[in-house]
Motif scaffolding. Structure first.
Motif, PDB file in Angstrom:
ATOM      1  N   GLY A  98      -7.545  16.160  49.502  1.00  0.00           N
ATOM      2  CA  GLY A  98      -7.081  17.516  49.717  1.00  0.00           C
ATOM      3  C   GLY A  98      -7.304  18.343  48.467  1.00  0.00           C
ATOM      4  N   LEU A  99      -7.116  19.671  48.575  1.00  0.00           N
ATOM      5  CA  LEU A  99      -7.349  20.585  47.465  1.00  0.00           C
ATOM      6  C   LEU A  99      -6.043  21.268  47.082  1.00  0.00           C
ATOM      7  CD1 LEU A  99     -10.683  22.298  48.635  1.00  0.00           C
ATOM      8  CD2 LEU A  99     -10.397  20.274  47.184  1.00  0.00           C
ATOM      9  N   LEU A 100      -5.661  21.163  45.823  1.00  0.00           N
ATOM     10  CA  LEU A 100      -4.520  21.876  45.270  1.00  0.00           C
ATOM     11  C   LEU A 100      -5.024  23.168  44.644  1.00  0.00           C
ATOM     12  CD1 LEU A 100      -2.590  18.937  43.555  1.00  0.00           C
ATOM     13  CD2 LEU A 100      -1.873  20.204  45.592  1.00  0.00           C
ATOM     14  N   PHE A 101      -4.491  24.283  45.120  1.00  0.00           N
ATOM     15  CA  PHE A 101      -4.965  25.591  44.672  1.00  0.00           C
ATOM     16  C   PHE A 101      -3.817  26.324  43.973  1.00  0.00           C
ATOM     17  CE2 PHE A 101      -5.936  30.148  46.156  1.00  0.00           C
ATOM     18  CZ  PHE A 101      -6.594  30.432  44.961  1.00  0.00           C
ATOM     19  N   PHE A 102      -3.939  26.436  42.634  1.00  0.00           N
ATOM     20  CA  PHE A 102      -2.944  27.138  41.835  1.00  0.00           C
ATOM     21  C   PHE A 102      -3.422  28.565  41.583  1.00  0.00           C
ATOM     22  CE2 PHE A 102      -2.364  22.652  40.857  1.00  0.00           C
ATOM     23  CZ  PHE A 102      -0.977  22.505  40.916  1.00  0.00           C
ATOM     24  N   PHE A 103      -2.499  29.540  41.817  1.00  0.00           N
ATOM     25  CA  PHE A 103      -2.898  30.937  41.646  1.00  0.00           C
ATOM     26  C   PHE A 103      -1.665  31.771  41.287  1.00  0.00           C
ATOM     27  CE2 PHE A 103      -1.486  30.615  45.990  1.00  0.00           C
ATOM     28  CZ  PHE A 103      -0.776  31.783  46.207  1.00  0.00           C
ATOM     29  N   ARG A 104      -1.915  33.031  40.984  1.00  0.00           N
ATOM     30  CA  ARG A 104      -0.867  34.022  40.784  1.00  0.00           C
ATOM     31  C   ARG A 104      -1.144  35.203  41.719  1.00  0.00           C
ATOM     32  NH1 ARG A 104       2.387  34.022  36.138  1.00  0.00           N
ATOM     33  NH2 ARG A 104       2.551  36.286  36.415  1.00  0.00           N
ATOM     34  N   GLY A 105      -0.078  35.779  42.236  1.00  0.00           N
ATOM     35  CA  GLY A 105      -0.256  36.882  43.157  1.00  0.00           C
ATOM     36  C   GLY A 105      -0.761  38.141  42.492  1.00  0.00           C
ATOM     37  N   VAL A 149      -8.326  24.710  40.838  1.00  0.00           N
ATOM     38  CA  VAL A 149      -8.414  23.828  41.999  1.00  0.00           C
ATOM     39  C   VAL A 149      -8.478  22.392  41.490  1.00  0.00           C
ATOM     40  CG1 VAL A 149      -9.750  23.149  44.019  1.00  0.00           C
ATOM     41  CG2 VAL A 149      -9.573  25.565  43.399  1.00  0.00           C
ATOM     42  N   TYR A 150      -7.606  21.548  42.038  1.00  0.00           N
ATOM     43  CA  TYR A 150      -7.594  20.119  41.730  1.00  0.00           C
ATOM     44  C   TYR A 150      -7.861  19.353  43.014  1.00  0.00           C
ATOM     45  CZ  TYR A 150      -5.510  20.999  37.130  1.00  0.00           C
ATOM     46  OH  TYR A 150      -5.274  21.423  35.847  1.00  0.00           O
ATOM     47  N   LEU A 151      -8.559  18.228  42.877  1.00  0.00           N
ATOM     48  CA  LEU A 151      -8.818  17.352  44.016  1.00  0.00           C
ATOM     49  C   LEU A 151      -7.715  16.296  44.061  1.00  0.00           C
ATOM     50  CD1 LEU A 151     -11.054  16.849  46.214  1.00  0.00           C
ATOM     51  CD2 LEU A 151     -11.960  15.112  44.661  1.00  0.00           C
ATOM     52  N   VAL A 177     -11.984  22.971  39.389  1.00  0.00           N
ATOM     53  CA  VAL A 177     -12.436  24.341  39.150  1.00  0.00           C
ATOM     54  C   VAL A 177     -11.364  25.100  38.374  1.00  0.00           C
ATOM     55  CG1 VAL A 177     -13.130  26.527  40.221  1.00  0.00           C
ATOM     56  CG2 VAL A 177     -13.805  24.359  41.271  1.00  0.00           C
ATOM     57  N   PHE A 178     -11.839  25.879  37.382  1.00  0.00           N
ATOM     58  CA  PHE A 178     -10.984  26.827  36.679  1.00  0.00           C
ATOM     59  C   PHE A 178     -11.718  28.159  36.640  1.00  0.00           C
ATOM     60  CE2 PHE A 178      -9.725  22.694  34.980  1.00  0.00           C
ATOM     61  CZ  PHE A 178      -8.348  22.733  35.157  1.00  0.00           C
ATOM     62  N   ARG A 227     -18.898  21.498  41.644  1.00  0.00           N
ATOM     63  CA  ARG A 227     -17.772  21.023  40.847  1.00  0.00           C
ATOM     64  C   ARG A 227     -16.882  20.064  41.640  1.00  0.00           C
ATOM     65  NH1 ARG A 227     -15.610  25.714  36.743  1.00  0.00           N
ATOM     66  NH2 ARG A 227     -17.648  26.497  36.089  1.00  0.00           N
ATOM     67  N   LEU A 228     -16.729  20.319  42.917  1.00  0.00           N
ATOM     68  CA  LEU A 228     -15.945  19.392  43.731  1.00  0.00           C
ATOM     69  C   LEU A 228     -16.662  18.056  43.898  1.00  0.00           C
ATOM     70  CD1 LEU A 228     -14.369  21.678  46.481  1.00  0.00           C
ATOM     71  CD2 LEU A 228     -13.184  20.398  44.674  1.00  0.00           C
TER      72      LEU A 228
END
Length: 270
Positions: free
Chosen positions: A156-163, A220-222, A234-235, A246-247
């Motif tokens: 799965g993909l972990l997607f860290f972001f800010r609004g 993004v983390y796998l 990904v950064f 990158r994935l």
């Protein structure tokens, strides 16, 4: 009286003066002169037996020295032809230049033969151009699509972001389309409680972000749910093709147990 005097003179001549044919030898040897003295011919000088006649100068077998000598000879001939442009000097320069061009042509022909018959040395097979390059790119893309689609069943993909991050808003549509194309499940994690149009219901897991030391976003983390290990992928905002590359690298990192991944022991999951 005269006859008696002549007979007496002949009688007293030495015997060596008269030959077998009763003619005086000095008549037959008149070229030597009256005093019978001949200058001896000069002795021929013979070279020592260990010195070859017309021996060629020794040739330096060092290839670097030979190439240097050829280059200097060409430069010297050209300089002489420029300073003294006589037909002889120009002819000498052109002949030397032609010989070196023939040598270069032989090198080029042998180069092609070796490359064509040795696949490991054919750069065209490693980095093809034209139609071959397009074919290779298509094959590589097809293989990558297969790899990603297979990996989507496991990872799965972990997607860290800010609004409030414009780069996150720019990247979110790319990630959403990529996940849909390959079948990945995306777990969105908001770092400031904000939302994105593509991910209106994110999770707020600050503990996971802290443990992964997420310092840049979007990120993004796998994730491998079976082992609870993750690999950074990904950064920053990247394009579709770079995201795929990158994935693919992150997948290889997780599959290589020597490299492993970051063990988060299930803390990333709610």
């Amino acid at each position: 009286m005269r006859r008696l005097l002549l007979a007496a003179t002949v009688a007293v001549l030495p015997a060596i003066v008269l030959g077998d044919d009763a003619k005086p030898q000095w008549f037959r040897l008149h070229a030597e002169g009256w005093f019978w003295y001949v200058e001896p011919p000069p002795a021929e000088e013979t070279p020592p037996p260990d010195t070859p006649v017309d021996a060629a100068p020794p040739i330096d077998l060092d290839p670097m020295a030979r190439v240097q000598q050829q280059r200097k000879a060409l430069e010297r001939a050209m300089a002489l032809a420029v300073l003294e442009p006589t037909p002889e000097h120009l002819r000498a320069y052109l002949q030397l230049n032609q010989a070196l061009m023939a040598q270069s042509q032989a090198f080029a022909e042998t180069w092609k033969q070796v490359v064509w018959t040795t696949p490991s040395l054919d750069y065209g097979l490693v980095s093809p151009t034209g139609a071959a390059a397009r074919t290779q790119a298509d094959l590589k893309a097809a293989g990558q699509r297969t790899q990603l689609s297979t990996a989507a069943d496991r990872y799965g993909l972990l997607f860290f972001f800010r609004g409030d991050c414009p780069f996150c808003h720019q990247f979110a549509p790319v990630l959403s389309r990529f996940a849909t194309d390959h079948g990945f499940t995306v777990i969105p994690v908001s770092l400031d409680g904000g939302v994105l149009p593509e991910y209106p219901q994110p999770r707020s897991n600050f503990d996971a972000a802290a443990r992964l030391e997420v310092s840049a976003y979007p990120a993004v983390y796998l994730l491998d749910p079976a082992t609870r290990k993750v690999a950074p992928a990904v950064f920053g905002a990247v394009g579709y093709s770079e995201l795929a590359q990158r994935l693919s690298a992150a997948i290889a990192a997780l599959e290589d147990q020597a490299q492993g991944g970051l063990d988060v022991a299930g803390r990333l999951m709610p």
